[in-house]
Design an enzyme around this catalytic site. Structure first.
Site, PDB file in Angstrom:
ATOM      1  N   HIS A 151      23.529  -3.759   3.731  1.00 39.38           N
ATOM      2  CA  HIS A 151      23.943  -2.343   3.379  1.00 39.38           C
ATOM      3  C   HIS A 151      23.798  -1.548   4.732  1.00 39.38           C
ATOM      4  O   HIS A 151      22.836  -1.429   5.554  1.00 39.38           O
ATOM      5  CB  HIS A 151      23.243  -1.502   2.386  1.00 39.38           C
ATOM      6  N   TYR A 178      20.620   8.188  -3.214  1.00 38.49           N
ATOM      7  CA  TYR A 178      19.274   8.998  -3.549  1.00 38.49           C
ATOM      8  C   TYR A 178      19.614  10.460  -3.776  1.00 38.49           C
ATOM      9  O   TYR A 178      20.433  11.226  -3.019  1.00 38.49           O
ATOM     10  CB  TYR A 178      18.380   9.016  -2.159  1.00 38.49           C
ATOM     11  N   PRO A 196       7.644   5.051  -3.175  1.00 38.57           N
ATOM     12  CA  PRO A 196       8.590   4.141  -3.115  1.00 38.57           C
ATOM     13  C   PRO A 196       9.747   4.439  -2.296  1.00 38.57           C
ATOM     14  O   PRO A 196      10.785   3.943  -2.172  1.00 38.57           O
ATOM     15  CB  PRO A 196       8.881   3.235  -4.392  1.00 38.57           C
ATOM     16  N   LYS A 221       9.599   1.481   1.706  1.00 35.21           N
ATOM     17  CA  LYS A 221       8.642   0.934   2.870  1.00 35.21           C
ATOM     18  C   LYS A 221       7.402  -0.393   2.389  1.00 35.21           C
ATOM     19  O   LYS A 221       6.887  -0.897   3.241  1.00 35.21           O
ATOM     20  CB  LYS A 221       7.983   2.060   3.708  1.00 35.21           C
ATOM     21  N   TYR A 249      14.241   4.599   8.317  1.00 38.23           N
ATOM     22  CA  TYR A 249      14.669   3.802   6.852  1.00 38.23           C
ATOM     23  C   TYR A 249      14.982   2.476   7.264  1.00 38.23           C
ATOM     24  O   TYR A 249      14.566   1.545   6.649  1.00 38.23           O
ATOM     25  CB  TYR A 249      15.957   4.352   6.249  1.00 38.23           C
TER      26      TYR A 249
HETATM   27  P1  RFL Z   1       1.004  -7.439  -4.225  1.00 34.15           P
HETATM   28  O1  RFL Z   1       2.547  -7.689  -4.382  1.00 34.15           O
HETATM   29  O2  RFL Z   1       0.444  -6.418  -4.976  1.00 34.15           O
HETATM   30  O3  RFL Z   1       0.247  -8.819  -4.323  1.00 34.15           O
HETATM   31  C1  RFL Z   1      -1.136  -8.859  -4.329  1.00 34.15           C
HETATM   32  C2  RFL Z   1      -1.277 -10.158  -5.099  1.00 34.15           C
HETATM   33  O4  RFL Z   1      -2.830 -10.473  -5.166  1.00 34.15           O
HETATM   34  C3  RFL Z   1      -3.044 -10.892  -6.338  1.00 34.15           C
HETATM   35  N1  RFL Z   1      -4.483 -10.454  -6.806  1.00 34.15           N
HETATM   36  C4  RFL Z   1      -5.565 -11.446  -6.508  1.00 34.15           C
HETATM   37  N2  RFL Z   1      -5.591 -12.845  -6.412  1.00 34.15           N
HETATM   38  C5  RFL Z   1      -6.735 -13.574  -6.541  1.00 34.15           C
HETATM   39  N3  RFL Z   1      -7.784 -12.852  -6.643  1.00 34.15           N
HETATM   40  C6  RFL Z   1      -7.813 -11.405  -6.892  1.00 34.15           C
HETATM   41  N4  RFL Z   1      -9.028 -10.778  -7.146  1.00 34.15           N
HETATM   42  C7  RFL Z   1      -6.726 -10.823  -6.836  1.00 34.15           C
HETATM   43  N5  RFL Z   1      -6.457  -9.413  -7.020  1.00 34.15           N
HETATM   44  C8  RFL Z   1      -4.915  -9.348  -6.837  1.00 34.15           C
HETATM   45  C9  RFL Z   1      -2.191 -10.220  -7.350  1.00 34.15           C
HETATM   46  O5  RFL Z   1      -2.075 -10.918  -8.613  1.00 34.15           O
HETATM   47  C10 RFL Z   1      -0.883 -10.235  -6.490  1.00 34.15           C
HETATM   48  O6  RFL Z   1       0.120 -11.393  -6.797  1.00 34.15           O
HETATM   49  O7  RFL Z   1       0.803  -7.023  -2.531  1.00 34.15           O
HETATM   50  P2  RFL Z   1       1.565  -7.417  -1.308  1.00 34.15           P
HETATM   51  O8  RFL Z   1       1.473  -8.681  -1.049  1.00 34.15           O
HETATM   52  O9  RFL Z   1       0.811  -6.591  -0.143  1.00 34.15           O
HETATM   53  O10 RFL Z   1       2.967  -6.616  -1.162  1.00 34.15           O
HETATM   54  C11 RFL Z   1       3.130  -5.437  -1.295  1.00 34.15           C
HETATM   55  C12 RFL Z   1       4.330  -5.033  -2.297  1.00 34.15           C
HETATM   56  O11 RFL Z   1       4.375  -5.701  -3.579  1.00 34.15           O
HETATM   57  C13 RFL Z   1       4.548  -3.573  -2.624  1.00 34.15           C
HETATM   58  O12 RFL Z   1       4.049  -2.691  -1.420  1.00 34.15           O
HETATM   59  C14 RFL Z   1       5.926  -3.046  -3.111  1.00 34.15           C
HETATM   60  O13 RFL Z   1       6.175  -3.954  -4.049  1.00 34.15           O
HETATM   61  C15 RFL Z   1       5.615  -1.506  -3.645  1.00 34.15           C
HETATM   62  N6  RFL Z   1       6.626  -1.308  -4.472  1.00 34.15           N
HETATM   63  C16 RFL Z   1       7.637  -0.990  -4.055  1.00 34.15           C
HETATM   64  N7  RFL Z   1       8.074  -0.956  -2.659  1.00 34.15           N
HETATM   65  C17 RFL Z   1       9.274  -0.474  -2.261  1.00 34.15           C
HETATM   66  O14 RFL Z   1       9.476  -0.821  -1.057  1.00 34.15           O
HETATM   67  N8  RFL Z   1      10.157  -0.360  -3.123  1.00 34.15           N
HETATM   68  C18 RFL Z   1       9.933  -0.394  -4.758  1.00 34.15           C
HETATM   69  O15 RFL Z   1      10.713  -0.052  -5.450  1.00 34.15           O
HETATM   70  C19 RFL Z   1       8.622  -0.571  -5.101  1.00 34.15           C
HETATM   71  N9  RFL Z   1       8.307  -0.676  -6.356  1.00 34.15           N
HETATM   72  C20 RFL Z   1       6.116  -1.170  -5.736  1.00 34.15           C
HETATM   73  C21 RFL Z   1       7.142  -0.938  -6.912  1.00 34.15           C
HETATM   74  C22 RFL Z   1       4.892  -1.566  -6.399  1.00 34.15           C
HETATM   75  C23 RFL Z   1       4.356  -1.413  -7.680  1.00 34.15           C
HETATM   76  N10 RFL Z   1       3.029  -1.758  -7.750  1.00 34.15           N
HETATM   77  C24 RFL Z   1       2.016  -2.273  -7.200  1.00 34.15           C
HETATM   78  C25 RFL Z   1       2.575  -1.333  -9.116  1.00 34.15           C
HETATM   79  C26 RFL Z   1       6.754  -0.975  -8.124  1.00 34.15           C
HETATM   80  C27 RFL Z   1       5.490  -1.264  -8.617  1.00 34.15           C
HETATM   81  C28 RFL Z   1       5.251  -1.198 -10.138  1.00 34.15           C
HETATM   82  C1  PHB Z   2      14.668  -0.763  -5.541  1.00 39.87           C
HETATM   83  O1  PHB Z   2      15.910  -1.398  -5.431  1.00 39.87           O
HETATM   84  O2  PHB Z   2      13.806  -1.066  -6.376  1.00 39.87           O
HETATM   85  C2  PHB Z   2      14.335   0.291  -4.756  1.00 39.87           C
HETATM   86  C3  PHB Z   2      15.457   0.911  -3.517  1.00 39.87           C
HETATM   87  C4  PHB Z   2      15.215   1.602  -2.603  1.00 39.87           C
HETATM   88  C5  PHB Z   2      13.928   2.358  -2.904  1.00 39.87           C
HETATM   89  C6  PHB Z   2      12.860   2.247  -3.839  1.00 39.87           C
HETATM   90  C7  PHB Z   2      13.230   0.955  -4.848  1.00 39.87           C
HETATM   91  O3  PHB Z   2      13.648   3.522  -2.054  1.00 39.87           O
END
Ligand code: RFL
Ligand code: PHB
Length: 391
Positions: free
Chosen positions: A72, A200, A293, A297, A385
């Site tokens: 994109h 957005y 989110p 980032k 971004y």
């Molecule tokens: P993760 O992906 O949370 O992975 C952590 C892993 O550790 C495991 N774990 C354990 N394992 C062993 N022993 C324990 N005691 C443990 N405790 C936990 C968990 O099962 C898991 O597999 O962290 P990591 O690797 O730092 O990655 C970070 C990203 O996942 C996160 O920053 C993003 O996904 C945040 N986030 C979003 N970011 C975006 O940029 N755009 C989004 O749209 C977006 N949507 C989200 C999100 C995070 C969410 N969370 C955390 C609730 C939506 C959700 C629902």
């Molecule tokens: C997503 O595709 O889940 C998404 C994209 C952009 C954002 C947050 C979430 O800023």
């Protein structure tokens, strides 16, 4: 069990770290509390920064991303019934790739297993001992049985609710926190996205975001109050609300609707832990910091933390050079705070505050018009971004 680097968590941070260390000849074991199926299907982020996409390509993980993901070159800001496109390459020379976190995780797991890597699924870490000694260890449960992983270094990549952060003593750790008065209702829908780039939208009724997972699947979000529940929303209400918030004046564009296959609520939070190291224990990704989110980032920060840390660990295990380990926390935190500010700024620019103060909305619209009219203002959004390379 014994290894050089004990990694807690098989999210993007833990898996990428283990992959990068393997490529540098450093052995690691990943402990993951959940099963493979669960980890691979957790619906989360979708935007990969330019520099993070480069890391994936450079380490053999770019194949499917380049074939199936979407490059994109911009995003659309929608406000006051008009759309304004922020052109990333024109402003920064960079772009982003729309490539879901679920796919990155699938590729990382497949690659680690093909390389003979150790990912222990169903292994829940319960405590970290000896962080300030040269033999830290992680106790973990496999079913009801306790086992021990002896390590040279432990890296907690166990997300916001993990145990890693709690292992830093209270007199060492400082945390910074902001909870927002709104959440996101996110949906997945079986319908081709009716937009080519992410939208957005700042609307009087609240924020909306149009994203995608593939050419067949749309991902969309609506700002909702913190106490709302996905059950309060019928599919028709969701589509009506999205259509209202994305509405354009003087255009026949409309939002295509389809079957909603998933609905969930995500709270919005900013959170930082300092430092990201205590002795031989290091924190990376959501274990150390959370962003709302809006700036996309979270995933990118996690992957950049471990890219930095893998270089530091490689130097340490290669020649005993501790320089990178000693500067990891400060170097990572400089980038983390930049992303914290950007995510906070995007969030406050685009959401309706809880008290619905019309003054705030006027300020937001003024700033959005400024971005639309000023190359300098648009550039600062585009630089952040797509990911600042030098921070
Ligand atoms: P993760 O992906 O949370 O992975 C952590 C892993 O550790 C495991 N774990 C354990 N394992 C062993 N022993 C324990 N005691 C443990 N405790 C936990 C968990 O099962 C898991 O597999 O962290 P990591 O690797 O730092 O990655 C970070 C990203 O996942 C996160 O920053 C993003 O996904 C945040 N986030 C979003 N970011 C975006 O940029 N755009 C989004 O749209 C977006 N949507 C989200 C999100 C995070 C969410 N969370 C955390 C609730 C939506 C959700 C629902
Ligand atoms: C997503 O595709 O889940 C998404 C994209 C952009 C954002 C947050 C979430 O800023």
């Amino acid at each position: 069990m014994r290894t050089r680097v004990g990694i807690i968590g098989a999210g993007p941070a833990g898996l990428l770290l283990s992959h990068l260390l393997h490529r540098a000849g450093v052995e690691s074991v990943v402990l993951e509390s959940r099963d493979r199926e669960y980890v691979q299907n957790r619906q989360r982020a979708g935007v990969v920064e330019h520099g993070v996409a480069e890391v994936l390509r450079a380490t053999g993980l770019g194949g499917r991303m380049d074939a199936e993901g979407f490059v994109h070159d911009g995003i659309e800001l929608r406000f006051d019934g008009h759309g304004f496109r922020v052109d990333f390459p024109a402003l920064t020379g960079r772009n982003v790739v729309i490539w879901p976190q679920t796919e990155i995780v699938k590729d990382l797991i497949a690659q680690r297993l093909a390389d003979g890597g150790a990912i222990e699924f169903g292994a829940k870490a319960t405590s970290i001992e000896g962080a300030t000694t040269d033999r830290p260890r992680v106790r973990f449960l496999r079913g009801d049985t306790e086992e021990v992983l002896d390590c040279d270094v432990v890296v907690a990549c166990d997300g916001f609710h993990g145990i890693g952060r709690q292992a830093l003593p209270e007199d060492v750790i400082q945390t910074y926190d902001r909870v927002y008065p709104f959440s996101w209702l996110g949906i997945l829908a079986d319908v081709p996205p009716s937009y080519e780039e992410l939208i957005y939208a700042n609307h009087e009724r609240g924020f909306a975001l149009g994203s995608m997972r593939s050419s067949e699947v749309s991902r969309l979000y609506l700002q909702v109050p913190n106490d709302d529940s996905a059950d309060n929303w019928s599919d028709e209400q969701i589509w009506d609300e999205l259509s209202a918030r994305f509405a354009l004046r003087d255009s026949d564009w409309s939002l295509a609707r389809g079957t909603i296959t998933d609905k969930s609520i995500t709270p919005m939070r900013s959170f930082v832990t300092e430092p990201m190291r205590h002795g031989r224990l290091f924190l990376a990704g959501d274990a150390a910091h959370i962003v709302p989110p809006t700036g996309a980032k979270g995933l990118n920060l996690a992957m950049r933390d471990v890219t930095l840390l893998s270089e530091a660990l490689t130097a340490y295990f290669g020649s005993g050079d501790e320089t990178g380990l000693n500067s990891y926390s400060a170097d990572a935190l400089r980038r983390v705070w930049r992303a914290e500010h950007f995510s906070y700024w995007m969030t406050t620019l685009l959401h309706r505050a809880g008290d619905r103060d019309p003054f705030d909305h006027k300020l937001q619209l003024s700033h959005l018009h400024f971005i639309a009219g000023s190359t300098a203002a648009a550039t600062q959004l585009a630089e952040n971004y797509t990911g600042l390379p030098s921070v």
